[in-house]
Motif scaffolding. Sequence first.
Motif, PDB file in Angstrom:
ATOM      1  N   ASN A   1     -13.978   7.350 -13.318  1.00 21.13           N
ATOM      2  CA  ASN A   1     -13.175   8.557 -13.565  1.00 21.13           C
ATOM      3  C   ASN A   1     -11.886   8.596 -12.758  1.00 21.13           C
ATOM      4  OD1 ASN A   1     -14.607   9.886 -15.587  1.00 21.13           O
ATOM      5  ND2 ASN A   1     -16.116  10.631 -14.125  1.00 21.13           N
ATOM      6  N   GLN A   2     -11.909   8.061 -11.521  1.00 19.21           N
ATOM      7  CA  GLN A   2     -10.662   8.075 -10.747  1.00 19.21           C
ATOM      8  C   GLN A   2      -9.622   7.159 -11.389  1.00 19.21           C
ATOM      9  OE1 GLN A   2     -13.104   6.098  -9.974  1.00 19.21           O
ATOM     10  NE2 GLN A   2     -12.482   4.365  -8.749  1.00 19.21           N
ATOM     11  N   LEU A   3     -10.096   6.110 -12.072  1.00 15.19           N
ATOM     12  CA  LEU A   3      -9.163   5.200 -12.753  1.00 15.19           C
ATOM     13  C   LEU A   3      -8.567   5.888 -13.984  1.00 15.19           C
ATOM     14  CD1 LEU A   3     -11.200   1.856 -12.510  1.00 15.19           C
ATOM     15  CD2 LEU A   3      -9.430   2.696 -10.980  1.00 15.19           C
ATOM     16  N   TYR A   4      -9.426   6.645 -14.702  1.00 18.57           N
ATOM     17  CA  TYR A   4      -8.907   7.415 -15.838  1.00 18.57           C
ATOM     18  C   TYR A   4      -7.899   8.447 -15.320  1.00 18.57           C
ATOM     19  CZ  TYR A   4     -13.311   5.681 -17.906  1.00 18.57           C
ATOM     20  OH  TYR A   4     -14.369   4.906 -18.324  1.00 18.57           O
ATOM     21  N   SER A   5      -8.266   9.126 -14.219  1.00 18.54           N
ATOM     22  CA  SER A   5      -7.388  10.171 -13.671  1.00 18.54           C
ATOM     23  C   SER A   5      -6.002   9.619 -13.349  1.00 18.54           C
ATOM     24  CB  SER A   5      -7.978  10.763 -12.391  1.00 18.54           C
ATOM     25  OG  SER A   5      -9.252  11.274 -12.634  1.00 18.54           O
ATOM     26  N   LEU A   6      -5.969   8.450 -12.725  1.00 16.26           N
ATOM     27  CA  LEU A   6      -4.675   7.850 -12.382  1.00 16.26           C
ATOM     28  C   LEU A   6      -3.823   7.727 -13.644  1.00 16.26           C
ATOM     29  CD1 LEU A   6      -5.855   5.013  -9.937  1.00 16.26           C
ATOM     30  CD2 LEU A   6      -4.507   7.028  -9.297  1.00 16.26           C
TER      31      LEU A   6
ATOM     32  N   LEU B   1      -4.040  13.678 -10.214  1.00 13.98           N
ATOM     33  CA  LEU B   1      -4.213  12.979  -8.941  1.00 13.98           C
ATOM     34  C   LEU B   1      -5.654  13.041  -8.435  1.00 13.98           C
ATOM     35  CD1 LEU B   1      -0.950  13.887  -6.967  1.00 13.98           C
ATOM     36  CD2 LEU B   1      -1.370  12.027  -8.590  1.00 13.98           C
ATOM     37  N   PRO B   2      -6.258  11.882  -8.176  1.00 10.91           N
ATOM     38  CA  PRO B   2      -7.629  11.880  -7.675  1.00 10.91           C
ATOM     39  C   PRO B   2      -7.714  12.300  -6.209  1.00 10.91           C
ATOM     40  CG  PRO B   2      -6.928   9.653  -8.361  1.00 10.91           C
ATOM     41  CD  PRO B   2      -5.724  10.526  -8.414  1.00 10.91           C
ATOM     42  N   ILE B   3      -8.733  13.122  -5.913  1.00  5.16           N
ATOM     43  CA  ILE B   3      -9.069  13.462  -4.517  1.00  5.16           C
ATOM     44  C   ILE B   3     -10.399  12.771  -4.275  1.00  5.16           C
ATOM     45  CG2 ILE B   3      -9.520  15.335  -2.861  1.00  5.16           C
ATOM     46  CD1 ILE B   3      -8.250  17.270  -4.917  1.00  5.16           C
ATOM     47  N   VAL B   4     -10.415  11.727  -3.454  1.00  5.05           N
ATOM     48  CA  VAL B   4     -11.630  10.910  -3.353  1.00  5.05           C
ATOM     49  C   VAL B   4     -12.029  10.661  -1.911  1.00  5.05           C
ATOM     50  CG1 VAL B   4     -11.058   9.683  -5.504  1.00  5.05           C
ATOM     51  CG2 VAL B   4     -10.404   8.671  -3.313  1.00  5.05           C
ATOM     52  N   ARG B   5     -13.328  10.416  -1.730  1.00  9.46           N
ATOM     53  CA  ARG B   5     -13.792  10.007  -0.419  1.00  9.46           C
ATOM     54  C   ARG B   5     -13.541   8.508  -0.272  1.00  9.46           C
ATOM     55  NH1 ARG B   5     -18.987   8.724   1.769  1.00  9.46           N
ATOM     56  NH2 ARG B   5     -18.463   8.411   3.946  1.00  9.46           N
TER      57      ARG B   5
ATOM     58  N   ARG C   1       3.657   7.460 -10.203  1.00 12.95           N
ATOM     59  CA  ARG C   1       3.172   6.221  -9.594  1.00 12.95           C
ATOM     60  C   ARG C   1       1.728   5.954 -10.021  1.00 12.95           C
ATOM     61  NH1 ARG C   1       3.781   7.293  -4.283  1.00 12.95           N
ATOM     62  NH2 ARG C   1       6.003   6.838  -4.215  1.00 12.95           N
ATOM     63  N   ALA C   2       0.921   7.018 -10.049  1.00 12.23           N
ATOM     64  CA  ALA C   2      -0.486   6.874 -10.465  1.00 12.23           C
ATOM     65  C   ALA C   2      -0.562   6.345 -11.896  1.00 12.23           C
ATOM     66  CB  ALA C   2      -1.203   8.221 -10.354  1.00 12.23           C
TER      67      ALA C   2
END
Length: 480
Positions: free
Chosen positions: A386-391, A396-400, A454-455
């Motif tokens: 999902n973070q890759l889709y979000s980019l 913008l991904p908020i990730v640990r 950029r994302a």
Amino acid sequence: MKIAMASSEAAPYAKSGGLADMVSSLSRSLIERGHDVRIFLPAYRDSLPPDAQELPVRLKVRWGDSFQEKFSVFRAASGSLECYFISHPLFSGRGGIYGEHAYAPDPDNHYRFSLFSHMLLEFLSRTSWIPDVIHCHDWTTGLIPYLVSMKQRSLFPETASVMTIHNLAFQGGFSRLDTYGMGIDPETAHGLPPEHQNLLALGIIHADWVTTVSPTYALEVQRPEYGFGLDALLRSRKECFSGIINGVDYRVWDPQTDSLIPQRYGPDSLEAKQLNKQELISRCSLSDREDLPLIGMVSRLAEQKGFMELVNGTHSPLEEMLKVLPMQAVIVGTGDARMEKRLRELDGQYPQLSVVIGFSDGLAHLVEAGSDFFLMPSRYEPCGLNQLYSLRYGTLPIVRRTGGLADTVIDMDSESATGIVFDELTPEGLFEAVSRAVHLWHEDRTMYTTMQLRAMAQDFSWNSSAETYEAVYTGIRRNI
Ligand code: GLC
């Protein structure tokens, strides 16, 4: 190369998570690179497509003195993908993949998937299509490397095996008493320490190469905190163990061509993203506040995903955020009953929160397209998709900082920032990460937009990862 993909899931036929997408999209990418790839799946009750054709072969698998099972095989194609379904009542006679209820796996799964492994090899050995590589995914196929290297080498003299770990928490444990029925030799079984009495460990021990789905996770799982009891085993195989990041199928996940979202957009038409936000707000009955950043989540509601930390306690971080920060949130997912209940309660209390218990592909795409940020506070994350889709969606991904999340998102402190990355999965850590995002959105829109562009320009297509798998296959191919 002839490559057999052995898996319990593959999109579009059987899917409970990212594994299904990974298996199909890697296969497609290898096919485009000129390889002959076939996917092998169990034929679950609801997974056979209407155009699947039964092959005219009667098959029987046997081991030991008393184990003998009949099975059949179906074949279907979806675009360039060729898929073979192994059919036996233990699969076709039940609903779901691991059980009728996604979160209560059937107690005989170690046996069911061992049988699948035996049947798959029996079928292959009866055809003229003997693979150069069998690529096994997760514990459900862990018996295959053992069978190929220890019991059936004469049938597969030139076949190498790869074991890919998508999630180390699921191992397919069995007891010593089970091993006879699973076709595992008593000597092998007795030689296994208790923490290795599972199908995943067997696969790790006997495969020619082991991979997992990101470089950081490959390092993390060699430490006791992330190793689920298999860290020492993985350390012992570290010369033949690598982390390869999953790719994204941008034919499915690109806002410029996505047919599941109301308004398509790209880097040159970023303003059109706003229409998706309006649609998401109205579909989720949030108050019509486009002047607040919208934080989206689509996830299994599982401990792995950090939900406990997010919603637990009387002053949970999520409540604190909703009370203090000028933001809205939408959470879509199913899973752990306690978390579903807690989220429903919070949904009732806070008008800026909308919770949808359930899953739909359309809504998942809309959350990616319509949110301003996407939150993934995972305890551990082998790769994460999902973070890759979000980019790609400029969300913008908020990730640990863990596993694949750490490998794919760059924190806003850096010159090349693409998201917000935080370390501590504590109430303070979570609150601070989201509050940095909310402040960025309200106070520095130029920087926010620069990060979005950029994302969106990041390239996580399969090209380079498929090439890396190809290099692994080539390196281990058995040359007789
Ligand atoms: C599992 C992991 C996830 C990964 C996916 C595909 O679902 O939890 O991180 O992206 O497999 O490899």
